[in-house]
Scaffold this motif. Structure first.
Motif, PDB file in Angstrom:
ATOM      1  N   GLU A  69      23.365 -32.384  45.572  1.00 50.25           N
ATOM      2  CA  GLU A  69      23.116 -32.846  44.203  1.00 50.25           C
ATOM      3  C   GLU A  69      24.367 -32.742  43.344  1.00 50.25           C
ATOM      4  O   GLU A  69      24.650 -33.629  42.533  1.00 50.25           O
ATOM      5  N   SER A  70      25.138 -31.691  43.528  1.00 48.17           N
ATOM      6  CA  SER A  70      26.389 -31.528  42.792  1.00 48.17           C
ATOM      7  C   SER A  70      27.384 -32.631  43.152  1.00 48.17           C
ATOM      8  O   SER A  70      28.029 -33.218  42.281  1.00 48.17           O
ATOM      9  N   ARG A  71      27.482 -32.923  44.445  1.00 47.70           N
ATOM     10  CA  ARG A  71      28.389 -33.988  44.897  1.00 47.70           C
ATOM     11  C   ARG A  71      27.918 -35.330  44.342  1.00 47.70           C
ATOM     12  O   ARG A  71      28.720 -36.142  43.887  1.00 47.70           O
ATOM     13  N   ALA A  72      26.611 -35.579  44.354  1.00 42.74           N
ATOM     14  CA  ALA A  72      26.068 -36.831  43.817  1.00 42.74           C
ATOM     15  C   ALA A  72      26.382 -36.965  42.323  1.00 42.74           C
ATOM     16  O   ALA A  72      26.727 -38.053  41.847  1.00 42.74           O
ATOM     17  N   ALA A  73      26.289 -35.868  41.592  1.00 43.77           N
ATOM     18  CA  ALA A  73      26.613 -35.893  40.158  1.00 43.77           C
ATOM     19  C   ALA A  73      28.089 -36.203  39.950  1.00 43.77           C
ATOM     20  O   ALA A  73      28.447 -37.004  39.066  1.00 43.77           O
ATOM     21  N   ASP A  74      28.949 -35.585  40.751  1.00 40.14           N
ATOM     22  CA  ASP A  74      30.389 -35.878  40.661  1.00 40.14           C
ATOM     23  C   ASP A  74      30.663 -37.352  40.946  1.00 40.14           C
ATOM     24  O   ASP A  74      31.455 -37.990  40.251  1.00 40.14           O
ATOM     25  N   LEU A  75      30.032 -37.871  41.979  1.00 36.91           N
ATOM     26  CA  LEU A  75      30.215 -39.281  42.315  1.00 36.91           C
ATOM     27  C   LEU A  75      29.703 -40.183  41.203  1.00 36.91           C
ATOM     28  O   LEU A  75      30.308 -41.226  40.913  1.00 36.91           O
ATOM     29  N   GLY A  76      28.615 -39.796  40.555  1.00 35.76           N
ATOM     30  CA  GLY A  76      28.098 -40.566  39.428  1.00 35.76           C
ATOM     31  C   GLY A  76      29.092 -40.622  38.279  1.00 35.76           C
ATOM     32  O   GLY A  76      29.298 -41.683  37.679  1.00 35.76           O
ATOM     33  N   ARG A  77      29.720 -39.473  37.987  1.00 34.36           N
ATOM     34  CA  ARG A  77      30.731 -39.448  36.922  1.00 34.36           C
ATOM     35  C   ARG A  77      31.925 -40.332  37.288  1.00 34.36           C
ATOM     36  O   ARG A  77      32.450 -41.072  36.448  1.00 34.36           O
ATOM     37  N   LYS A  78      32.339 -40.287  38.544  1.00 32.62           N
ATOM     38  CA  LYS A  78      33.457 -41.132  38.986  1.00 32.62           C
ATOM     39  C   LYS A  78      33.076 -42.608  38.913  1.00 32.62           C
ATOM     40  O   LYS A  78      33.886 -43.447  38.515  1.00 32.62           O
ATOM     41  N   ALA A  79      31.849 -42.928  39.302  1.00 38.13           N
ATOM     42  CA  ALA A  79      31.389 -44.319  39.237  1.00 38.13           C
ATOM     43  C   ALA A  79      31.372 -44.809  37.797  1.00 38.13           C
ATOM     44  O   ALA A  79      31.772 -45.949  37.517  1.00 38.13           O
ATOM     45  N   ASP A  80      30.930 -43.968  36.875  1.00 36.95           N
ATOM     46  CA  ASP A  80      30.927 -44.331  35.459  1.00 36.95           C
ATOM     47  C   ASP A  80      32.345 -44.591  34.963  1.00 36.95           C
ATOM     48  O   ASP A  80      32.594 -45.558  34.230  1.00 36.95           O
ATOM     49  N   ALA A  81      33.281 -43.727  35.367  1.00 37.40           N
ATOM     50  CA  ALA A  81      34.678 -43.897  34.958  1.00 37.40           C
ATOM     51  C   ALA A  81      35.262 -45.181  35.540  1.00 37.40           C
ATOM     52  O   ALA A  81      35.971 -45.929  34.848  1.00 37.40           O
ATOM     53  N   LEU A  82      34.971 -45.466  36.805  1.00 36.14           N
ATOM     54  CA  LEU A  82      35.454 -46.706  37.418  1.00 36.14           C
ATOM     55  C   LEU A  82      34.853 -47.931  36.738  1.00 36.14           C
ATOM     56  O   LEU A  82      35.554 -48.922  36.506  1.00 36.14           O
ATOM     57  N   ASN A  83      33.597 -47.860  36.401  1.00 43.03           N
ATOM     58  CA  ASN A  83      32.956 -48.974  35.720  1.00 43.03           C
ATOM     59  C   ASN A  83      33.572 -49.196  34.340  1.00 43.03           C
ATOM     60  O   ASN A  83      33.781 -50.340  33.923  1.00 43.03           O
ATOM     61  N   MET A 119      36.651 -48.504  33.493  1.00 42.52           N
ATOM     62  CA  MET A 119      37.963 -49.124  33.724  1.00 42.52           C
ATOM     63  C   MET A 119      37.813 -50.602  34.052  1.00 42.52           C
ATOM     64  O   MET A 119      38.573 -51.445  33.558  1.00 42.52           O
ATOM     65  N   ARG A 120      36.827 -50.931  34.869  1.00 43.02           N
ATOM     66  CA  ARG A 120      36.570 -52.323  35.234  1.00 43.02           C
ATOM     67  C   ARG A 120      36.249 -53.143  33.993  1.00 43.02           C
ATOM     68  O   ARG A 120      36.794 -54.239  33.796  1.00 43.02           O
ATOM     69  N   GLU A 121      35.379 -52.616  33.146  1.00 41.18           N
ATOM     70  CA  GLU A 121      35.005 -53.333  31.917  1.00 41.18           C
ATOM     71  C   GLU A 121      36.216 -53.512  31.003  1.00 41.18           C
ATOM     72  O   GLU A 121      36.380 -54.581  30.389  1.00 41.18           O
ATOM     73  N   ALA A 122      37.069 -52.503  30.889  1.00 41.51           N
ATOM     74  CA  ALA A 122      38.268 -52.614  30.059  1.00 41.51           C
ATOM     75  C   ALA A 122      39.202 -53.692  30.596  1.00 41.51           C
ATOM     76  O   ALA A 122      39.753 -54.494  29.827  1.00 41.51           O
ATOM     77  N   LEU A 123      39.360 -53.740  31.914  1.00 37.58           N
ATOM     78  CA  LEU A 123      40.220 -54.772  32.506  1.00 37.58           C
ATOM     79  C   LEU A 123      39.640 -56.169  32.300  1.00 37.58           C
ATOM     80  O   LEU A 123      40.379 -57.112  31.984  1.00 37.58           O
ATOM     81  N   LEU A 124      38.342 -56.310  32.469  1.00 34.46           N
ATOM     82  CA  LEU A 124      37.720 -57.616  32.250  1.00 34.46           C
ATOM     83  C   LEU A 124      37.854 -58.055  30.800  1.00 34.46           C
ATOM     84  O   LEU A 124      38.103 -59.230  30.515  1.00 34.46           O
TER      85      LEU A 124
END
Length: 128
Positions: free
Chosen positions: A85-99, A101-106
């Motif tokens: 669950e901790s790893r999943a939460a970390d991955l969720g935060r990273k996914a949010d950050a990547l998203n 960045m993607r939105e800013a680039l678009l």
């Protein structure tokens, strides 16, 4: 089996097998008279476990913990679940950050005309 066969059987590169051995994730296998490492099926199984954990984003130190938990038949599953669950939460935060960045680039790309003119808000933003 030699390191090449262990690599093929586990889908872990020979380089990574040596690395995992060096950092203690897998025990050093016995050596044949020729000096070559002699890996067992248990080693291959352990290498697959490590590879699967890496594929799920677990860092080395958490893989150490998971390996200890895996080999402890008296353990409760609560600690394993907490790690997942901790790893999943970390991955969720990273996914949010990547998203984000993607939105800013678009958004920057929308403001760029993409023509022969040198003006480009993308480069202006990167330079600011």
């Amino acid at each position: 089996m030699n390191i090449g066969a262990a690599s093929d059987a586990s889908a872990v590169s020979q380089r990574m097998i040596r690395h995992y051995e060096k950092i203690g994730l897998i025990p050093s296998p016995p050596r044949r008279d020729s000096g070559y490492r002699d890996y067992s099926q248990a080693d291959v199984h352990r290498l697959r476990f490590i590879a699967n954990a890496r594929d799920l984003g677990f860092p080395i130190e958490e893989i150490r913990v998971l390996l200890d938990l895996w080999s402890d038949r008296d353990r409760a599953s609560a600690e394993v679940k907490a790690l997942a669950e901790s790893r999943a939460a970390d991955l969720g935060r990273k996914a949010d950050a990547l998203n984000a960045m993607r939105e800013a680039l678009l958004d920057l790309a929308k403001g760029c005309h993409g023509n022969e003119r040198p003006e480009c808000p993308i480069l202006t933003r990167l330079a600011s």
